[in-house]
Design a protein around this motif. Structure first.
Motif, PDB file in Angstrom:
ATOM      1  N   ASP A   1      63.473   2.832  59.820  1.00  0.00           N
ATOM      2  CA  ASP A   1      63.802   3.831  60.829  1.00  0.00           C
ATOM      3  C   ASP A   1      65.179   3.498  61.359  1.00  0.00           C
ATOM      4  N   ALA A   2      65.979   4.526  61.593  1.00  0.00           N
ATOM      5  CA  ALA A   2      67.361   4.299  62.008  1.00  0.00           C
ATOM      6  C   ALA A   2      67.679   5.106  63.260  1.00  0.00           C
ATOM      7  N   ALA A   3      68.610   4.579  64.033  1.00  0.00           N
ATOM      8  CA  ALA A   3      69.083   5.273  65.232  1.00  0.00           C
ATOM      9  C   ALA A   3      70.547   4.931  65.448  1.00  0.00           C
ATOM     10  N   LEU A   4      71.241   5.845  66.076  1.00  0.00           N
ATOM     11  CA  LEU A   4      72.624   5.623  66.472  1.00  0.00           C
ATOM     12  C   LEU A   4      72.660   5.419  67.975  1.00  0.00           C
ATOM     13  N   TRP A   5      73.087   4.238  68.384  1.00  0.00           N
ATOM     14  CA  TRP A   5      73.350   3.940  69.788  1.00  0.00           C
ATOM     15  C   TRP A   5      74.852   3.693  69.876  1.00  0.00           C
ATOM     16  N   ALA A   6      75.630   4.737  69.905  1.00  0.00           N
ATOM     17  CA  ALA A   6      77.092   4.616  69.834  1.00  0.00           C
ATOM     18  C   ALA A   6      77.677   3.996  71.097  1.00  0.00           C
ATOM     19  N   PHE A   7      78.531   3.005  70.884  1.00  0.00           N
ATOM     20  CA  PHE A   7      79.283   2.353  71.964  1.00  0.00           C
ATOM     21  C   PHE A   7      80.752   2.338  71.564  1.00  0.00           C
TER      22      PHE A   7
END
Length: 164
Positions: free
Chosen positions: A104-110
């Motif tokens: 499972d993947a997610a983008l937590w952009a910083f």
């Protein structure tokens, strides 16, 4: 052999964002997680960014011993298979490999704090990022990751990206 739920954090250089997330989850999650971090081949930093080291010290979290590494190390045969891949740098999304096991993947952009030239500004930004990461990761470790509906967990993981 990996123990616990395997989580991989990805950023461009594996020197600041992914290092902060890696050390924070290892600290918060203890033995429930095997935490890994990596960066884009050809862009890996020689060392961990000083702002990352200082932000971790400020939070009372020990720094990681391992040097920055490429995602090639984590997609090679015999590498632990991640159950979750959390990308912290949107610019790496299109070039990332196919992760073994279809995690499972997610983008937590910083933002790219390592690109900030003023050391004091970089440290301040890294400490702010630590607060946001810690909040997200505290919620992540409280999720029922075993035996829960996989689609619900995937949705929760992605929803955490919107927390400030």
């Amino acid at each position: 052999m990996a123990r616990g739920i395997v989580v991989t954090f990805v950023s461009r250089r594996n020197s600041l964002r992914s290092r902060l997330a890696h050390a924070s989850l290892a600290h918060l999650g203890g033995s429930r997680f095997t935490v890994l971090s990596c960066g884009q081949p050809g862009k890996i930093a020689a060392d961990v960014h000083p702002a990352a080291v200082a932000a971790l010290a400020n939070a009372g979290i020990p720094p990681l011993d391992a040097p920055p590494r490429s995602w090639n190390d984590l997609t090679a045969s015999g590498a632990p298979r991640a159950e979750f891949v959390i990308t912290l740098d949107e610019s790496t999304l299109l070039s990332q490999p196919r992760w073994p096991g279809q995690p499972d993947a997610a983008l937590w952009a910083f933002p790219d704090i390592a690109a900030i030239s003023n050391p004091e500004d970089a440290l301040r930004a890294a400490i702010q990022m630590m607060f946001v990461l810690r909040r997200r990761l505290e919620l992540f470790v409280s999720l029922p990751l075993h035996g829960a509906d996989r689609a619900a967990i995937r949705s929760d993981l992605r929803d955490l990206a919107h927390m400030r």
